[in-house]
Enzyme design. Structure first.
Site, mmCIF file in Angstrom:
data_model
loop_
_atom_site.group_PDB
_atom_site.id
_atom_site.type_symbol
_atom_site.label_atom_id
_atom_site.label_comp_id
_atom_site.label_asym_id
_atom_site.label_seq_id
_atom_site.Cartn_x
_atom_site.Cartn_y
_atom_site.Cartn_z
ATOM 1 C CG HIS A 97 -1.977 -1.009 1.222
ATOM 2 N ND1 HIS A 97 -2.828 -1.223 0.159
ATOM 3 C CD2 HIS A 97 -2.328 -1.926 2.173
ATOM 4 C CE1 HIS A 97 -3.656 -2.215 0.451
ATOM 5 N NE2 HIS A 97 -3.365 -2.666 1.658
ATOM 6 C CG ASP A 151 -3.087 -8.453 0.705
ATOM 7 O OD1 ASP A 151 -2.307 -8.769 1.620
ATOM 8 O OD2 ASP A 151 -4.130 -7.807 0.895
ATOM 9 C CG HIS A 154 -6.684 -5.342 1.696
ATOM 10 N ND1 HIS A 154 -6.167 -6.236 2.619
ATOM 11 C CD2 HIS A 154 -7.852 -4.884 2.204
ATOM 12 C CE1 HIS A 154 -7.002 -6.303 3.654
ATOM 13 N NE2 HIS A 154 -8.028 -5.500 3.424
ATOM 14 C CG ASP A 190 -5.202 -10.214 3.384
ATOM 15 O OD1 ASP A 190 -4.883 -10.643 2.261
ATOM 16 O OD2 ASP A 190 -4.956 -9.041 3.746
#
Length: 309
Positions: free
Chosen positions: A127, A164, A166, A246
């Protein structure tokens, strides 16, 4: 031995409060599960060095680097960047070692010491944008490793795989329209970080949004029908992985339904591609994964596939 496992003590002393899901305990459960799996005699262990300032500045602005450096808090205190991202006294140093682990891994695979590497380090990175921290990420570890590989080993192309739950918005921002880099990912959408969606066919990005509660068959379809053809066209000389776990069905951080067998399947595909184009070179770096049981099992499945065991 084909596979190296990299970690560092500084990854355990960066913490953001007892409430925060990115806890040092994540690395403890990974190492415990790896020991119980019986894999350790078949892989080698590496201890990375700290990334230097010029390594970080290949990716991040000097103003951003200096802002983190000057805001290191006193012991026992925190410097808040946002609700998800805060520094304790050790975070800056931990982030330098996390970034250094990717560089160490790149050196290990290009020196033919091992074929591939998994870096069990914190803080994560995907990120982190060129000029800001977010989402528990301070330095973009994968991007720093990629820029190092271009400069040190004079390669012309590489691929970044991000699985991931995200979106790796920082990695996308850093390499957007850099034709040397192919980025492939799936990510739950709409979901943090609520990124603007791209038409990947017009860019070097093959980042595919998926709805919450999508089945594993949908993810395998994305890998087979989108990622693999793009990687065949790109012919990367090294493959880097932002390895977040995740999207597992037991992880409450997301709403996807992968299991460790899906992560093994994805990793098997990446290993096959790396052997076709990259002489087996893979550097994988931990991102998310917050349910201790599913995280540790999934990482072991990932490493088992990397090591072909």
């Amino acid at each position: 031995m084909e596979t190296m496992y990299i970690t560092h003590p500084t990854s355990f002393i960066h913490e953001m409060g007892s409430f925060h899901p990115d806890t040092p305990r994540r690395l403890d459960v990974i190492s415990d599960q790896l020991l119980m799996s019986g894999l350790m005699p078949f892989i080698t262990t590496g201890y990375p060095f700290k990334a230097l300032k010029h390594d970080v500045l290949r990716v991040h602005t000097s103003d951003y680097f200096n802002s983190l450096l000057t805001n290191i808090p006193e012991q026992g205190k925190y410097y808040f960047i946002d609700n998800d991202t805060m520094m304790n006294h050790y975070t800056f140093n931990s982030a330098l070692y996390a970034a250094g682990s990717g560089i160490f891994g790149v050196n290990a695979v290009f020196s033919n010491y091992v074929k591939n590497v998994f870096c069990s380090v914190r803080p994560p990175g995907h990120h982190a944008c060129s000029n800001k921290a977010m989402g528990s990420c301070f330095f973009n570890n994968i991007a720093i490793a990629a820029k190092y590989a271009f400069e040190q080993y004079k390669i012309s192309k590489l691929a970044i795989i991000d699985f991931d739950v995200h979106h790796g918005n920082g990695t996308e921002e850093i390499f957007f329209n850099d034709d040397r880099v192919l980025m492939c990912s799936f990510f739950q959408h709409p979901f943090y970080p609520y990124s603007k969606l791209l038409n990947y066919k017009k860019t070097n990005m093959c980042n595919i949004p998926v709805d919450a509660y999508s089945k594993p068959s949908k993810i395998r379809e994305i890998v087979s029908e989108y990622w693999i053809p793009e990687i065949h066209k790109h012919k990367p000389e090294i493959i880097l992985i932002s390895a977040g776990f995740d999207a597992h069905r037991e992880d409450d951080m997301g709403q996807l339904f992968l299991t460790e067998s899906d992560y093994a399947w994805i990793t098997d595909k990446i290993v096959d591609l790396s052997e076709q184009y990259s002489e087996g070179r893979i550097v994988s770096m931990l991102e998310g994964g917050y349910n201790f049981s599913s995280l540790s099992r999934s990482v072991v499945a990932h490493i088992r596939s990397l090591a072909k065991l």
